[in-house]
Design an enzyme around this catalytic site. Structure first.
Site, mmCIF file in Angstrom:
data_model
loop_
_atom_site.group_PDB
_atom_site.id
_atom_site.type_symbol
_atom_site.label_atom_id
_atom_site.label_comp_id
_atom_site.label_asym_id
_atom_site.label_seq_id
_atom_site.Cartn_x
_atom_site.Cartn_y
_atom_site.Cartn_z
ATOM 1 N N CYS A 1 0.822 -1.212 0.000
ATOM 2 C CA CYS A 1 0.000 0.000 0.000
ATOM 3 C C CYS A 1 0.856 1.263 0.000
ATOM 4 C CB CYS A 1 -0.943 0.019 1.203
ATOM 5 S SG CYS A 1 -0.117 -0.116 2.805
ATOM 6 N N HIS B 1 -2.598 0.236 7.478
ATOM 7 C CA HIS B 1 -2.859 0.341 6.041
ATOM 8 C C HIS B 1 -2.854 1.801 5.607
ATOM 9 C CE1 HIS B 1 -4.291 -0.922 2.181
ATOM 10 N NE2 HIS B 1 -5.539 -0.527 2.332
#
Length: 559
Positions: free
Chosen positions: A153, A413
């Site tokens: 990510c 994340h």
């Protein structure tokens, strides 16, 4: 090139967890080595040489205008990387010296030190496996990238942010679902080019796999073969379509290799050793050459090593010495060796072109050490829920970018927030500037500051007007009413917000699509904290009084 060792064992896919800059442990984030600390000298390594491959054929059409950016002026003089590389042959660093030589179309070896800086001393197979994915778009949201596993990510979210930056400047909201595959392909290449422009020092260095021209070589070296886990190879046309791959868009962009690309995402057995043996780079002087290369070799981005190849391209383009000079601790790897997620320095490199380890403005002196942060207003913003938990302080430059696009960080994340409301990034009014200065003396967000702070600034008359009851505190409302009674806000009271999360299982219906909401800024200065709502908690670090009504009453996930 010396092979990197990996440990054997069962490969287990796990979600991305906390990276080193966002540790959930109660340790201060500002602790680190001095920015002047030098990297330890490494022992010389004997590098392998490879046969030279011809450069991809150039197109006759100029593509500079397609990048969506202005080309920077050539940098005068010799760069730091070029000067350092000139004498490195004696130390066994031939690859670094080759990177500084004029581009002649030949491929050059990627330095082992780049891999060591990225991964640390040892690459775990399960961590490397999670990074084996290419860029692909969602079936339900043509411009939204899909992230198959946790870890990448820190590359995918910044690319998505720059893609949205370009898209917001070109298309109205209602046309997002009408984008064609060719348009999304162009947007992806433009986003990549803009990131590389920020990282460039003296040349663009595009990393690909050895033997890669218009076909991606498999682990065996056969461009058309994909190796199965049992060691056998098969023709790509027989490969099943794997999860996370947008077959429809891929078929439109590159129909002859859809099955190979999709199959390789789940069945190929690229190891860290095989990958690092095969990667090479070629130099390009101008950004239009980079755009042309990716337009002619789009599979370099979409095949299973696409994310990794772009990451290595960013690192090579930036240059090892430039990265080390910006990091506080050069011994810390950019990817966590256990969880596979990127450090804050890597996130900052992807967003701003500088591998600084902190998110505050400019430099801060902590215990006599100068710790580097963001030195100017960024094109893309950054906000994180970790600030609300007081693990870090995000500065004005990141919270107020040039475009209404922010990368959002949770403890596990990275996602992306954006809006069509351009007034969210309009210049500060004098009142907003004063409010920001006031809050610099109010780090806890309690909306008051100690009275002695004003003694050197305001006369006793002003103190009596701001603190008539002599309580020893100055209220924010009283401060603003006294100095800016007719303040006009540049930020609207209501605006739209859209949120992107690239992991399918984190989206409603397990398909990647933008979540849409309507935001309202309340008049009250009292912040309504809700620990059970990480999305609202993160948004309040930027807009303290915000409330958002999300479509379908479904608050999007930050994880």
């Amino acid at each position: 090139m010396q092979q990197l060792s990996t440990s054997s064992g069962r490969i287990v896919l796990r979600c991305c967890t906390v990276h080193s800059s966002w540790s959930p442990l109660p340790t201060p984030l500002c602790v680190g080595a001095s920015s002047d600390r030098k990297c330890k000298k490494q022992q010389p390594q004997q590098q392998k040489r490879m046969d030279e491959n011809p450069a991809p054929p150039a197109s006759a059409a100029a593509t500079g205008a397609m990048t969506g950016t202005e080309q920077p002026e050539p940098e005068p003089g010799t760069s730091v990387a070029s000067t350092a590389a000139a004498g490195s042959h004696e130390d066994g660093e031939g690859a670094a010296a080759a990177a500084a030589e004029p581009s002649d179309g030949s491929s050059k070896t990627v330095s082992e030190q780049i891999a060591s800086l990225l991964w640390g001393g040892k690459i775990k197979p399960d961590v490397f496996r999670r990074w084996l994915q290419g860029f692909s778009f969602s079936d339900c949201e043509p411009s939204a990238l899909v992230q198959r596993d946790g870890g990448p990510c820190c590359v995918i979210a910044p690319v998505q942010a720059y893609l949205l930056k370009i898209l917001l400047a070109e298309s109205p909201a209602h046309s997002f679902n009408e984008l064609t595959a060719d348009k999304c392909k162009t947007l992806l290449i433009q986003a990549v080019c803009q990131i590389l422009m920020k990282c460039k020092t003296d040349a663009y260095r595009i990393v690909t796999l050895e033997g890669e021209g218009h076909e991606q070589a498999g682990p065996s070296g056969d461009p058309a073969a994909v190796r199965q886990d049992d060691g056998t190879e098969h023709e790509p046309s027989e490969a099943p379509v794997g999860p996370g791959v947008d077959t429809h868009d891929a078929a439109m962009v590159r129909p002859s290799t859809v099955q190979r690309t999709a199959g390789s995402s789940t069945n190929a057995t690229w190891t860290a050793e095989a990958f690092h043996e095969r990667i090479r780079f070629r130099e390009h002087a101008h950004i239009d050459e980079v755009h042309q290369f990716y337009a002619q070799n789009y599979h370099v981005l979409t095949d299973e090593c696409g994310v990794l190849l772009l990451l290595y391209t960013v690192l090579q383009t930036k240059g090892l010495e430039h990265i080390l000079s910006e990091m506080s601790d050069p011994t810390e790897s950019l990817i966590h060796d256990t969880y596979g997620c990127g450090s804050q320095a890597l996130i900052n490199l992807m967003l701003t072109g500088r591998a600084v380890p902190h998110v505050w403005d400019n430099e801060q002196d902590v215990g006599g050490m100068k710790l580097k942060g963001i030195n100017q207003q960024s094109d893309i913003g950054f906000i994180t829920v970790m600030e609300q938990l007081q693990y870090c302080t995000v500065g004005f430059f990141y919270k107020n970018p040039k475009n209404p696009v922010w990368v959002m960080g949770s403890d596990t994340h990275l996602t992306v927030l954006f809006s069509h409301e351009r007034r969210l990034v309009s210049p500060e009014t004098p009142g907003e500037l004063a409010r920001r200065v006031f809050r610099q003396f109010d780090p806890d967000g309690s909306n008051f500051i100690p009275g002695p702070v004003l003694q050197d600034v305001l006369v006793e008359l002003m103190r009596s007007r701001l603190d008539p009851e002599n309580l020893g505190i100055i209220l924010l409302n009283a401060f603003m009413s006294e100095f800016f009674p007719d303040e006009k806000k540049s930020t609207p009271d209501t605006f739209d917000l859209l949120h992107y999360n690239g992991i399918p299982n984190s989206n409603y219906g397990s398909v990647v699509q933008y979540s849409r909401g309507q935001a309202v800024l309340l008049e009250s200065d009292v912040r309504m904290c809700n620990p059970s709502d990480p999305m609202l908690t993160c948004l309040q670090t930027k807009w303290p009084t915000i409330e958002v009504n999300w479509a379908g009453n479904r608050t999007p996930s930050l994880n």
